[in-house]
Design an enzyme around this catalytic site. Structure first.
Site, PDB file in Angstrom:
ATOM      1  N   VAL A  56     102.540   9.874  -5.730  1.00  0.00           N
ATOM      2  CA  VAL A  56     102.251  10.762  -4.601  1.00  0.00           C
ATOM      3  C   VAL A  56     100.974  11.564  -4.876  1.00  0.00           C
ATOM      4  O   VAL A  56     100.740  12.019  -5.994  1.00  0.00           O
ATOM      5  CB  VAL A  56     103.456  11.713  -4.376  1.00  0.00           C
ATOM      6  CG1 VAL A  56     103.139  12.762  -3.305  1.00  0.00           C
ATOM      7  CG2 VAL A  56     104.675  10.905  -3.963  1.00  0.00           C
ATOM      8  N   SER A 113      99.937   7.064  -0.350  1.00  0.00           N
ATOM      9  CA  SER A 113     101.405   7.116  -0.284  1.00  0.00           C
ATOM     10  C   SER A 113     101.883   7.756   1.019  1.00  0.00           C
ATOM     11  O   SER A 113     102.894   7.324   1.582  1.00  0.00           O
ATOM     12  CB  SER A 113     101.975   7.863  -1.487  1.00  0.00           C
ATOM     13  OG  SER A 113     101.601   9.217  -1.441  1.00  0.00           O
ATOM     14  N   SER A 114     101.158   8.736   1.531  1.00  0.00           N
ATOM     15  CA  SER A 114     101.632   9.385   2.767  1.00  0.00           C
ATOM     16  C   SER A 114     101.496   8.443   3.963  1.00  0.00           C
ATOM     17  O   SER A 114     102.371   8.390   4.826  1.00  0.00           O
ATOM     18  CB  SER A 114     100.907  10.714   3.006  1.00  0.00           C
ATOM     19  OG  SER A 114      99.529  10.516   3.102  1.00  0.00           O
ATOM     20  N   ASP A 116      93.679   5.092   5.987  1.00  0.00           N
ATOM     21  CA  ASP A 116      94.898   4.803   5.224  1.00  0.00           C
ATOM     22  C   ASP A 116      95.987   4.184   6.095  1.00  0.00           C
ATOM     23  O   ASP A 116      96.615   3.194   5.706  1.00  0.00           O
ATOM     24  CB  ASP A 116      95.454   6.083   4.590  1.00  0.00           C
ATOM     25  CG  ASP A 116      94.631   6.548   3.406  1.00  0.00           C
ATOM     26  OD1 ASP A 116      93.469   6.120   3.288  1.00  0.00           O
ATOM     27  OD2 ASP A 116      95.156   7.336   2.602  1.00  0.00           O
TER      28      ASP A 116
HETATM   29  O1  PMV Z   1      91.854  10.169  -1.838  1.00  0.00           O
HETATM   30  P1  PMV Z   1      92.200   9.658  -0.487  1.00  0.00           P
HETATM   31  O2  PMV Z   1      92.964   8.385  -0.505  1.00  0.00           O
HETATM   32  O3  PMV Z   1      92.781  10.718   0.382  1.00  0.00           O
HETATM   33  O4  PMV Z   1      90.799   9.203   0.185  1.00  0.00           O
HETATM   34  C1  PMV Z   1      89.857  10.109   0.635  1.00  0.00           C
HETATM   35  C2  PMV Z   1      88.724   9.345   1.223  1.00  0.00           C
HETATM   36  C3  PMV Z   1      87.624  10.228   1.769  1.00  0.00           C
HETATM   37  O5  PMV Z   1      86.596   9.357   2.234  1.00  0.00           O
HETATM   38  C4  PMV Z   1      87.042  11.123   0.685  1.00  0.00           C
HETATM   39  C5  PMV Z   1      88.103  11.116   2.900  1.00  0.00           C
HETATM   40  C6  PMV Z   1      88.490  10.374   4.160  1.00  0.00           C
HETATM   41  O6  PMV Z   1      89.271  10.942   4.924  1.00  0.00           O
HETATM   42  O7  PMV Z   1      87.982   9.272   4.415  1.00  0.00           O
END
Ligand code: PMV
Length: 301
Positions: free
Chosen positions: A88, A94-95, A138
């Protein structure tokens, strides 16, 4: 009873630059979060975090999933069980995985007829509500699987090599790191803007090499991407230690994945070097996982 699962993700290229509209390439990984749902009299959510009803502090994502799905189906009671292999808060998505697996599980349980695009969209709206601001990356990658070019949402060829993930175990706040980059960019736009543009160009150039499965060239470009991430201030001693441990033990590429600061790095390996790279990462005291790209996004188990 219905069980659905959804994968986590790594960035091959483009984190941070994607915030400013530049391209990124993301890869779904075969480490999944499972969500089991069944009808019952009251709402119960169970995970390693505890057993609750609707609870926006302990189970913010699942609670929102239940509330949102009440717009698509009529139900009062529900039992939801979450089992995640994804660490997490380490940048592996994971979210997003718990959110899209939860939506798809309820979609099946109540026959709501939601399509994958709907699931990605609802998932993104939930991440935005919980996090204040979230990119659609994501939830999209977790829903669709595979290797995806963002923001074009173009599917690229699968990655056929072992992927080693090193987890510093240090919490990193995406929001904070994105804000730090924004501050640096505000102060020195002449320096930082071209770096972000270069990262975006790298994704555009790498697309062809991903589609050709030219892992040596992909790896060389990923190493450059790591250097540029370091340059904009999202590296750190723990991440560097893991990146160099991986490269010194035969990784084709090793870079930060996600927001940086702490969190995870990712290395591309070949069939012979994956175990050695994982050991080198563990020898520094960090956690290592060996996985692969998965073409399967959210699925019914
Ligand atoms: O660390 P993570 O999986 O939350 O990825 C962040 C990726 C960024 O480009 C830094 C921010 C985003 O929302 O794209």
């Amino acid at each position: 009873m219905i069980t659905c699962s959804a994968p986590g993700k790594i960035y091959l290229f483009g984190e941070h630059a994607v915030v400013y509209g530049h391209s990124a390439i993301c890869c779904a990984i075969d480490i999944r979060t499972r969500v089991q749902v069944e009808k019952c009299d009251s709402i119960v959510i169970e995970s390693v975090l505890g057993r609750t009803g609707i609870d926006h502090d302990i189970h913010p994502y699942v609670s929102r999933v239940i509330e949102k799905m009440q717009e698509h189906a009529e139900f009062k009671g529900l039992r939801v069980r979450v089992d995640s292999k994804l660490p997490v808060g380490s940048g592996l998505g994971s979210s997003a995985a718990v959110t899209v697996a939860g939506i798809q599980a309820l979609n099946h349980l109540f026959g709501c007829g939601l399509q994958l695009e709907d699931i990605a969209r609802i998932g993104h709206s939930i991440e935005k509500e919980v996090q204040g601001n979230a990119s659609p990356t994501d939830t999209y990658v977790s829903t669709m699987g595979g290797v995806v070019m963002i923001p074009q949402r173009r599917k690229l060829q699968a990655l056929d090599c072992p992927i080693v993930i090193g987890n510093t175990g240090r919490f990193s706040s995406t929001r904070e790191l994105v804000a730090n980059v924004a501050k640096l960019k505000g102060e020195f736009p002449e320096i930082i803007d071209p770096i972000l543009e270069d990262i975006g160009s790298m994704s555009a150039i790498a697309e062809e090499y991903v589609n050709r499965k030219d892992y040596l060239t992909i790896g060389r470009l990923m190493n450059v991407n790591h250097g540029l991430l370091d340059a904009i201030g999202v590296g750190g001693p723990e991440l560097s230690a893991l990146v160099y441990a991986a490269r010194n033990s035969g990784a084709t590429a090793a870079k930060i994945t996600g927001a940086g600061g702490g969190g995870c790095m990712v290395a591309l390996a070949d069939e012979n070097s994956a175990q050695r790279i994982a050991k080198a990462i563990r020898d520094t005291g960090a956690e290592a996982l060996i996985t692969r790209n998965t073409g399967e996004g959210v699925r019914l188990e």
